[in-house]
Motif scaffolding. Structure first.
Motif, PDB file in Angstrom:
ATOM      1  N   GLY A  62       0.879  -1.214   0.127  1.00 58.21           N
ATOM      2  CA  GLY A  62      -0.025  -0.100  -0.205  1.00 58.21           C
ATOM      3  C   GLY A  62       0.766   1.156   0.128  1.00 58.21           C
ATOM      4  O   GLY A  62       0.427   2.357  -0.406  1.00 58.21           O
ATOM      5  N   ALA A  63       1.972   1.202   0.672  1.00 59.35           N
ATOM      6  CA  ALA A  63       3.204   2.374   0.702  1.00 59.35           C
ATOM      7  C   ALA A  63       3.831   2.403  -0.644  1.00 59.35           C
ATOM      8  O   ALA A  63       4.678   3.237  -0.873  1.00 59.35           O
ATOM      9  N   ALA A  64       3.526   1.446  -1.709  1.00 61.24           N
ATOM     10  CA  ALA A  64       4.223   1.592  -3.175  1.00 61.24           C
ATOM     11  C   ALA A  64       3.074   1.585  -4.094  1.00 61.24           C
ATOM     12  O   ALA A  64       3.313   0.309  -4.632  1.00 61.24           O
ATOM     13  N   PRO A  65       2.495   2.613  -4.303  1.00 56.01           N
ATOM     14  CA  PRO A  65       1.376   2.553  -5.398  1.00 56.01           C
ATOM     15  C   PRO A  65       1.842   2.393  -6.744  1.00 56.01           C
ATOM     16  O   PRO A  65       0.964   1.969  -7.785  1.00 56.01           O
ATOM     17  N   ASN A  66       3.000   2.774  -6.944  1.00 53.46           N
ATOM     18  CA  ASN A  66       3.825   2.805  -8.321  1.00 53.46           C
ATOM     19  C   ASN A  66       4.402   1.412  -8.710  1.00 53.46           C
ATOM     20  O   ASN A  66       5.003   1.148  -9.884  1.00 53.46           O
ATOM     21  N   LEU A  67       4.416   0.587  -7.578  1.00 50.26           N
ATOM     22  CA  LEU A  67       5.413  -0.689  -7.862  1.00 50.26           C
ATOM     23  C   LEU A  67       4.704  -1.508  -8.908  1.00 50.26           C
ATOM     24  O   LEU A  67       3.522  -2.000  -8.953  1.00 50.26           O
TER      25      LEU A  67
END
Length: 324
Positions: A62-67
């Protein structure tokens, strides 16, 4: 703008240069503490992560939306929630093939070392206890001509079997979800149900992946089915074995010994009796730990990341439905 990746692990200079040619390399995370604003800031920018043993949780994702891609430097991915990655459209890649032979070397080394009591006797020599000929109380067991049972018969299991059958004239049994007729013809291998394999094999080598079905696959009941002269070798995952039941079986002589490269908790804590047991050879999870193989694994991860982020098919996707 170049896509951004972080490398959480060891890559050599050439591999880092290859990635930096195509992508912007962000600083590795010093921790995975999501309450740290710096960690969250880095994750918010990242498109790809290269590493091993990553603490991938829904909160992390959730903390890495562009992953877009995780390229793990390992063949196993039991700590990664693959379904959650797929739901979010994130590709997972791993490193099969490149560590097969090296891990099989480790497995067979454990068979030899445990059977011939090599670590125990080498320690005995170093302690200056060798003052006369070796008596029967220090004899080991032969490996050649014995029965080798593989629990799991994928790439690594088959590689261990080849070493036994072709190098040591061993009879090979295997327990697996599906028959392997080509390998049966090549090695004279025979398929068995697990209980029957355990009762027949002189050496039982575990090479299964860790899943809900295989967690604690080998427990007290299974150990009781083995020969009292048998040796258990685990190069799979520690949690495939009920470690408490194994310790009890080794202490009571239910089986003769164990060669272990993996454990329920790693590193082993000071309270574990396994390293101090004379009938145990314990290694620090070194199945693929050679210069050549770790370099090849890292390169596979680099190749997977590069191909995936430029829109081409990576070499070894796990959840390739994301590509579709």
């Amino acid at each position: 703008m170049k896509k951004r990746i972080i490398v959480q692990g060891r890559l050599n200079d050439d591999q880092l240069a290859e990635l930096s040619e195509h992508f912007e390399l962000l600083e590795p995370l010093g921790s995975f503490d999501l309450s740290d604003a710096g960690v969250r800031e880095t994750l918010s920018q990242v498109h790809g992560i290269v590493g091993a043993s990553l603490p991938v949780t829904p909160e992390f994702l959730g903390a890495a939306p562009n992953l877009e891609v995780i390229a793990t430097v390992s063949v196993g991915y039991d700590t990664v929630p693959v379904d959650e990655l797929t739901r979010r459209g994130i590709l997972l890649c791993n490193t099969p093939d490149v560590l097969t032979e090296t891990t099989a070397d480790t497995g067979f080394a454990l068979i030899m070392a445990t059977a011939r009591r090599m670590v125990e006797l080498a320690t005995w020599v170093k302690a200056g206890a060798w003052e006369a000929g070796v008596g029967t109380e220090l004899y080991g067991s032969d490996v050649h001509g014995k029965t080798l049972g593989l629990v799991g018969f994928g790439r690594i299991g088959q590689a261990v079997a080849r070493r036994g059958a072709l190098g040591f004239n061993m009879k090979v049994l295997y327990s697996n979800a599906s028959p392997k007729p080509e390998v049966e013809r090549e090695l004279g291998a025979e398929r068995r149900e697990l209980d029957q394999l355990l009762s027949e094999a002189d050496f039982v080598c575990l090479t299964v992946p860790l899943t809900e079905e295989t967690e604690k696959l080998i427990g007290a009941n299974e150990l009781e089915k083995m020969k009292s002269s048998a040796i258990l070798v685990n190069i799979a995952r520690g949690k495939v074995v009920d470690e408490g039941a194994l310790i009890d079986a080794l202490e009571r002589g239910v089986i003769k010994g164990a060669g272990l490269d993996v454990f329920e908790n790693e590193p082993l804590g000071d309270t574990s009796p396994l390293p101090g047991m004379a009938n145990v050879v314990a290694l620090p999870h070194i199945g693929s730990a050679t210069h050549e193989t770790r370099t090849a694994m890292a390169q596979r991860a680099v190749d997977n990341m590069r191909l995936a982020l430029i829109g081409e098919r990576p070499l070894s996707p796990v959840n390739d439905e994301v590509l579709k």
